[in-house]
Write a protein that holds these residues in place. Structure first.
Motif, mmCIF file in Angstrom:
data_model
loop_
_atom_site.group_PDB
_atom_site.id
_atom_site.type_symbol
_atom_site.label_atom_id
_atom_site.label_comp_id
_atom_site.label_asym_id
_atom_site.label_seq_id
_atom_site.Cartn_x
_atom_site.Cartn_y
_atom_site.Cartn_z
ATOM 1 N N THR A 47 55.558 66.643 15.364
ATOM 2 C CA THR A 47 54.338 66.568 16.175
ATOM 3 C C THR A 47 54.620 65.927 17.521
ATOM 4 N N ASN A 51 54.046 67.610 21.024
ATOM 5 C CA ASN A 51 53.158 66.999 22.012
ATOM 6 C C ASN A 51 53.842 66.802 23.359
ATOM 7 N N GLY A 57 48.982 66.386 22.918
ATOM 8 C CA GLY A 57 48.789 65.146 22.189
ATOM 9 C C GLY A 57 49.710 64.085 22.742
ATOM 10 N N GLN A 280 48.615 69.823 15.136
ATOM 11 C CA GLN A 280 47.294 69.435 15.638
ATOM 12 C C GLN A 280 46.528 68.622 14.598
ATOM 13 N N ASN A 283 47.799 65.155 14.917
ATOM 14 C CA ASN A 283 47.136 64.549 16.071
ATOM 15 C C ASN A 283 45.709 64.125 15.742
#
Length: 469
Positions: A47, A51, A57, A280, A283
């Motif tokens: 992630t 990001n 994110g 996502q 996040n």
């Protein structure tokens, strides 16, 4: 004599210093226990990589900056690879059990859990999730049954429990068999004196002194929308978390409370091997943690935050088969595989005489996944996708079935190719036996440095918070 007294004094001081380091200068009054379902270490780092490349994110997720960061094992009593029921039971009771078990031991005897210990000690208790309120992970904190699939029994146990606050998209049910639907279970809750709150009513959660169950604004939902698919007005995990904090603090500001929060759809996306949706969701989980951190900042000496996962899902690999990664390619995907599948069905239509051409399908894949645009597609891959498309539009339509959804073959294959092009690869669509992260901040955080298995977490919390000796 003076030497003896001096040594005794030094021994006491040393003990106090060690105790302060191990158990915190102050007993935690407010405990937040957050579980990212399916959130393995690679989902977390994956992630952050996503990001940084896409700007969708934070480059550093808030919980990865916690002072205590370690690993815990997740196996069940009967398998190196756990399911969410057995791991949820371990995380709530401190006891290993068999896969599918909900709050019972290997002999199906009920196990006392951390919310029951906390309530007996006078604390407020709450659970919240982005999936069904009687799904495996939240249910492990109030239910006791031989199988996680006994949804109606589990829902009734929630209603009959002493849970002060509960939140989830809706009630899962067995209506296709012999059970009742969610509306019936909601009426049972109301008859027990529990308030059901939806939509804008969640903002008034603090005013309810009675027991509360918060559900999605959409009565048809038994899981919240994926973050990547969210529309204006959709209920989200943050809504449940803020409502829970408001409600529990209004009732138990003086004594304190225990609040378990699950990011449930990280797991769903992992089962689908849907990287963009998965990241996502992580996040979105971090956004819920931001609300917890805001509370922590108001009560820093009295709050403990413990974050972990029940297991990893999908066997995610980073840099799969190559040294370079191109995570920015996933930015082309604007919807989850579930929604893309619905969009594909609408694109193809029901008239078999008017099935779109392959060139039209290539345009659809370009628009929705960036193939032939930001993502290069060679001749061999195009041939494979064309064959997949032909199978998908043939009578009966080839599908890829995972735990929580069924996807048209070409949509699933295109997303798999998009992930691999960015150097994210998935081993399978199930759980793995990999250790998961444990991230801790607040009063007594150092005590978790010696925690190496998920069964140790609820026991450590309970000792720190004074739920049990």
């Amino acid at each position: 004599m003076k030497t003896t007294l001096r040594n005794l004094f030094l021994a006491v001081i040393t003990f106090l210093v060690i105790s302060a380091s191990a158990f915190g200068a102050k007993q935690p009054k407010y405990v937040f226990y957050l579980i990212g379902d399916g959130m393995g270490v690679n989902e977390v780092f994956g992630t952050q990589i996503y990001n940084k490349a896409t700007g969708l994110g934070p480059e550093q997720l808030n919980f990865t900056q916690f002072p205590v960061l370690t690993l815990v094992t997740t196996h069940s009593a009967t398998s190196l690879v756990t399911d969410s029921a057995a791991s949820g039971t371990a995380l709530s009771t401190g006891v290993k059990t068999y896969n599918d078990a909900m709050g019972v031991d290997v002999n199906r005897n009920p196990l006392p859990n951390i919310t029951e210990w906390a309530k007996a000690a006078g604390f407020g208790i709450g659970v919240a999730t982005s999936v069904g309120v009687n799904h495996a992970t939240p249910a492990a904190f109030y239910a006791h049954t031989g199988s996680r699939n006994e949804y109606e029994k589990i829902a009734m146990q929630l209603i009959e429990s002493k849970m002060d606050f509960a939140a989830g998209a809706g009630f899962l049910n067995e209506v296709r068999k012999t059970g009742h639907d969610s509306a019936y279970l909601e009426e049972q809750a109301k008859a027990a004196g529990i308030s059901i709150l939806r939509g804008s009513e969640l903002k008034n959660a603090a005013s309810h002194k009675e027991r509360v169950i918060c559900l999605s604004a959409d009565p048809k939902e038994n899981e919240l929308q994926y973050a990547i698919d969210r529309r204006p007005g959709d209920t989200q995990l943050c809504d449940f978390v803020q409502a829970g904090i408001d409600n529990l603090y209004a009732k138990y500001a003086k004594k304190g409370f225990f609040f378990m929060i699950e990011g449930g759809k990280i797991d769903y996306a992992g089962h689908n091997n849907d990287g963009a949706a998965d990241f996502q969701e992580v996040n979105d989980f971090a956004a819920a943690i931001d609300l917890v951190l805001a509370f922590y900042n108001q009560h820093p000496d009295e709050t403990l935050i413990v974050i972990t996962a029940d297991h990893e899902t999908g066997g995610l690999m980073l840099g799969a088969g190559q040294y370079a990664m191109d995570p920015e390619r996933l930015a082309a995907q604007k919807k989850s595989e579930v929604v893309l599948n619905d969009m594909f069905k609408a694109f193809v239509g029901n008239d078999r005489r008017k099935i779109p051409s392959w060139d039209a399908m290539k345009g659809w894949l370009k628009e929705n996944l960036g193939l032939w645009d930001t993502v290069r597609v060679d001749a061999k891959t195009e041939r494979a996708l064309w064959e997949s498309y032909e199978k998908s539009v043939a009578p009966g339509g080839s599908q890829v079935v995972t735990l929580y959804s069924a996807s048209t073959q070409v949509v699933s294959d295109a997303i798999e190719y998009l992930n691999k092009s960015a150097a994210y690869a998935w081993a399978h669509g199930a759980h793995s036996g990999s250790p998961v992260g444990l991230y801790v901040k607040g009063a007594g955080a150092d005590a978790f440095l010696d925690v190496h298995d998920n069964t140790q977490i609820p026991v450590t919390i309970s000792k720190l918070a004074g739920y049990k000796k």
